[in-house]
Design an enzyme around this catalytic site. Structure first.
Site: not given
Ligand SMILES: Cc1ncc(COP(=O)(O)O)c(C=O)c1O
Length: 421
Positions: A203, A229, A206, A125, A369
């Site tokens: 990260d 999430k 998910q 992401h 993203c």
């Molecule tokens: C794998 C992953 N990393 C990071 C993010 C970013 O999350 P946040 O906007 O809550 O920081 C997302 C959100 O879509 C994601 O799916």
């Protein structure tokens, strides 16, 4: 194996939003990878905290302030217990994006220099790409990418080859891809990185909402995730770190609450975790997240995983029967989290999302993203359906029926028959 009905959860009634009927139709929410819906207990915890215990934390001596202190720190203890971490090493941030930036600024600026490398993967992401791009540009370091193979997975041999170059300071990678669904072998990767002298950041945005996660077992130096999430409120994320690393790090943001003492020219820093929590934190949101993880624990994360894997298997099976469909990521539910990104030949993903939304079905369309990954896949956008604890098999059936409807709107069956005639 137990019957399907026993493998599925039945908790929709806990989520008040499903009483809504947007455009007069039942709400079919298949966008939990973007953000989850919230159970009544979380909504009530947020409101209840603001109604009955609201005061700032870490500064008041009166009863209300002590209640707020206790609620905030109890939330931290619950969140830490949920992921097998220690409360002192569990830092509240705004979201996972801020948690990753915290590491990129506070650890990265001190440890990554000219000629060093940061290794990420092609399936990240943007939240796990841009902080490293900015760091590497600023420090004259190299940002390198582990390739994703045809199944949508990473190669451990490629990781070994990268680490063997001897310049990798940090390997930053996702636990579960938000596009491919791939579950990465976290402990394998962290073990190999450590053996090569590199730190790891995972990260977990998910992963934490849908499978058991024990940060101790996974062995990452930093593990970051985001509350919204995981059935929690927006505005609260989490960074777990290794004690010896967090203790050595300078603060990320500075100001109130993160200090031990302040003089006119100098200051000393508070203990962990508050050293990394400058200013008034997200108190009610943290309380809400504490209740969200309690709710998930009561369901049992093994059961949550089983539920989402079952629905993912159904999505894979039913979507793959659609003419002209392309599904991204590993073909079997066992290897993936609860999301399926796909394209339908002849219909742009945005049109797909718009047409199914007319039937009350909420899915995401776009680059998710993850533009570098989309480039590797030669795609501009995909549709993506993702499940949560509140979804039921009928939701997947409604999606598939709506997709058949979308194909009719675009006269795809007619076009196909006409072409064949
Ligand atoms: C794998 C992953 N990393 C990071 C993010 C970013 O999350 P946040 O906007 O809550 O920081 C997302 C959100 O879509 C994601 O799916």
């Amino acid at each position: 194996m137990r019957p399907v009905a026993e493998r599925l959860l039945s908790v929709r009634e806990d989520f008040p939003i499903f009483q809504r009927r947007p455009s007069g139709k039942p709400l079919i929410y298949l966008d939990s990878s973007s953000t989850s819906q919230k159970p009544a207990v979380v909504i009530e915890a947020l409101a209840g905290h603001l109604r009955e215990h609201n005061a700032n934390v870490h500064r008041g001596v009166y009863e209300l302030a002590q209640e707020a202190d206790a609620a905030y720190e109890e939330a931290r203890a619950k969140v830490a217990a949920f992921t097998g971490a220690q409360p002192q090493l569990t830092i509240f941030t705004k979201n996972v994006t801020e948690a990753i930036n915290l590491v990129a600024y506070a650890w990265g600026r001190a440890h990554v220099g000219a000629g060093d490398a940061v290794l990420v993967t092609q399936m990240e992401h943007h939240a796990n790409i841009i902080p490293w791009q900015v760091l590497c540009r600023e420090r004259g370091a190299n940002l390198r990418y582990l390739e994703v193979d045809e199944r949508g997975e990473l190669s451990l041999q490629a990781l070994e080859d990268e680490l063997a170059r001897g310049d990798v300071r940090l390997v930053a990678f996702t636990h579960v891809s938000n596009v491919l669904g791939t579950i990465n072998p976290v402990a394998e990767i962290t073990g190999r990185a450590r053996a090569a002298g590199a730190l790891t950041l995972v990260d977990g945005a998910q992963a934490v909402p849908q499978m058991p996660v024990d940060v101790g077992e996974l062995g990452a130096d930093f593990y970051a995730w985001t509350g919204h999430k995981a059935l929690g409120p927006t505005g609260v994320g989490v960074l777990h770190g290794r004690r010896e690393i967090l203790e050595q790090m300078e603060p990320f943001l500075t100001g109130g609450d993160m200090i031990a003492s302040v003089d006119f020219q100098t200051a000393t820093w508070n203990e962990l975790p508050w050293k990394f929590e400058a200013g008034t934190p997200m108190i009610a949101e943290a309380v809400g997240l504490g209740v969200a993880v309690e709710y998930l624990s009561a369901l049992g994360m093994e059961h949550v995983r089983e539920h989402e894997r079952e629905l993912t298997a159904q999505m894979l099976q039913e979507l793959s029967a659609l003419p002209g469909v392309r599904i991204l990521g590993p073909p079997e539910a066992e290897s993936r989290g609860g999301l399926v990104a796909f394209t339908l030949e002849g219909i742009h993903p945005h049109d797909v999302a718009e047409l199914v939304s007319r039937e009350g079905v909420c899915i995401r369309a776009g680059h998710h993203c993850a533009q570098p990954l989309m480039r590797c896949l030669h795609l501009g956008a995909t549709a993506r359906a993702s499940v949560g604890v509140y979804n039921e098999p009928s939701d997947v059936e409604a999606l598939v029926a709506a997709l058949h409807g979308a194909r009719e709107v675009f006269a795809l069956d007619g076009a196909r028959q006409g072409g064949a005639a």
